[in-house]
Design a protein around this motif. Structure first.
Motif, PDB file in Angstrom:
ATOM      1  N   LYS A   1      -4.676  -3.719  22.006  1.00  0.00           N
ATOM      2  CA  LYS A   1      -4.599  -2.358  21.428  1.00  0.00           C
ATOM      3  C   LYS A   1      -3.082  -1.906  20.844  1.00  0.00           C
ATOM      4  N   LEU A   2      -2.162  -2.249  21.466  1.00  0.00           N
ATOM      5  CA  LEU A   2      -0.932  -2.070  20.942  1.00  0.00           C
ATOM      6  C   LEU A   2      -0.577  -2.590  19.456  1.00  0.00           C
ATOM      7  N   GLN A   3      -0.980  -3.829  19.402  1.00  0.00           N
ATOM      8  CA  GLN A   3      -1.046  -4.572  18.088  1.00  0.00           C
ATOM      9  C   GLN A   3      -1.763  -3.957  16.827  1.00  0.00           C
ATOM     10  N   LEU A   4      -3.004  -3.403  17.289  1.00  0.00           N
ATOM     11  CA  LEU A   4      -3.891  -2.751  16.661  1.00  0.00           C
ATOM     12  C   LEU A   4      -3.258  -1.342  16.015  1.00  0.00           C
ATOM     13  N   GLU A   5      -2.526  -0.814  17.012  1.00  0.00           N
ATOM     14  CA  GLU A   5      -2.004   0.711  16.638  1.00  0.00           C
ATOM     15  C   GLU A   5      -0.630   0.256  15.799  1.00  0.00           C
ATOM     16  N   LEU A   6       0.040  -0.697  15.791  1.00  0.00           N
ATOM     17  CA  LEU A   6       1.180  -0.916  15.019  1.00  0.00           C
ATOM     18  C   LEU A   6       0.730  -1.379  13.801  1.00  0.00           C
ATOM     19  N   SER A   7      -0.118  -2.226  13.721  1.00  0.00           N
ATOM     20  CA  SER A   7      -0.642  -2.420  12.234  1.00  0.00           C
ATOM     21  C   SER A   7      -1.374  -1.386  11.734  1.00  0.00           C
ATOM     22  N   GLY A   8      -2.389  -0.540  12.599  1.00  0.00           N
ATOM     23  CA  GLY A   8      -2.742   0.583  12.045  1.00  0.00           C
ATOM     24  C   GLY A   8      -1.938   1.772  11.538  1.00  0.00           C
ATOM     25  N   HIS A   9      -0.781   1.733  12.135  1.00  0.00           N
ATOM     26  CA  HIS A   9       0.281   2.885  11.720  1.00  0.00           C
ATOM     27  C   HIS A   9       0.787   2.566  10.150  1.00  0.00           C
ATOM     28  N   LYS A  10       1.021   1.225  10.050  1.00  0.00           N
ATOM     29  CA  LYS A  10       1.304   0.834   8.788  1.00  0.00           C
ATOM     30  C   LYS A  10       0.189   1.370   7.599  1.00  0.00           C
ATOM     31  N   GLN A  11      -0.979   0.964   8.002  1.00  0.00           N
ATOM     32  CA  GLN A  11      -2.029   0.897   7.127  1.00  0.00           C
ATOM     33  C   GLN A  11      -2.369   2.490   6.907  1.00  0.00           C
TER      34      GLN A  11
END
Length: 205
Positions: A153-163
């Motif tokens: 979830k954390l990696q998804l959110e970090l990547s998602g924040h950039k997108q």
């Protein structure tokens, strides 16, 4: 996007296939749309397991804030406002017409499409919250988001924040609103969380 193209009402609900709304949920939400500046009504959902049994938890865990949250989003960016998941929201058509169609080529929005709508909503108007849960949110082990591990979830959110930052910057610029991407990153709870984990890990053998 397809659902909105088929819709014709002034208040729109997107209901996930594994969730349930209570019989009075639509009435309770529509009743609040008397204010012209209102763009969204939201409410918590009771969490149920795969057998339909209440766990005692809600999504989100706390009742979301409401009112004028425009500055919160413009300073904090994605995930700065707590919101209910898809089935816990009713949307004003006049708002959706401004921000849809949602970009379909953004990987993060294939998992968390609701974040596009609820991140932008406070920028365009007021939010109202019904404090009492108006439906059921089913967690069954196959949920696209809830079934992931903490690290995933954390990696998804970090990547998602950039997108999200890239997409939202473009959308808001169309409306004459310029945002500070560095400020969004600094204020991101997930970036602060990742940094804290790194600092703790460096101190503990």
């Amino acid at each position: 996007n397809a659902g909105f193209r088929k819709s014709h009402g002034e208040v729109i609900f997107f209901l996930d296939s594994d969730d349930i709304l209570f019989p009075d949920a639509v009435k309770n939400a529509v009743y609040l749309f008397v204010e012209h500046d209102l763009v969204k009504v939201q409410w918590p959902l009771w969490v149920i397991d795969e057998d339909g049994v209440k766990t005692g938890a809600t999504r989100p865990p706390q009742v979301p804030n409401d009112g004028d949250l425009r500055d919160v989003v413009l300073r904090g960016g994605p995930t700065s406002c707590v919101s209910s998941p898809t089935s816990g929201n009713a949307w004003a058509r006049h708002y959706l017409e401004k921000v849809l169609p949602m970009p379909e080529d953004v990987a993060y929005y294939k998992v968390c499409a609701d974040e596009y709508l609820y991140t932008l909503a406070p920028v365009f108007g007021l939010i109202k919250t019904i404090s009492k849960p108006q439906g059921l949110y089913r967690v069954h082990g196959k949920n696209i988001y809830s079934s992931r591990t903490f690290e995933e979830k954390l990696q998804l959110e970090l990547s998602g924040h950039k997108q999200q930052t890239e997409v939202l910057t473009r959308v808001l610029k169309k409306w004459g609103i310029n945002i500070d991407e560095d400020l969004w990153r600094r204020n991101s709870w997930f970036h602060r969380l990742a940094l804290s984990i790194e600092e703790i890990a460096a101190c503990i053998p």
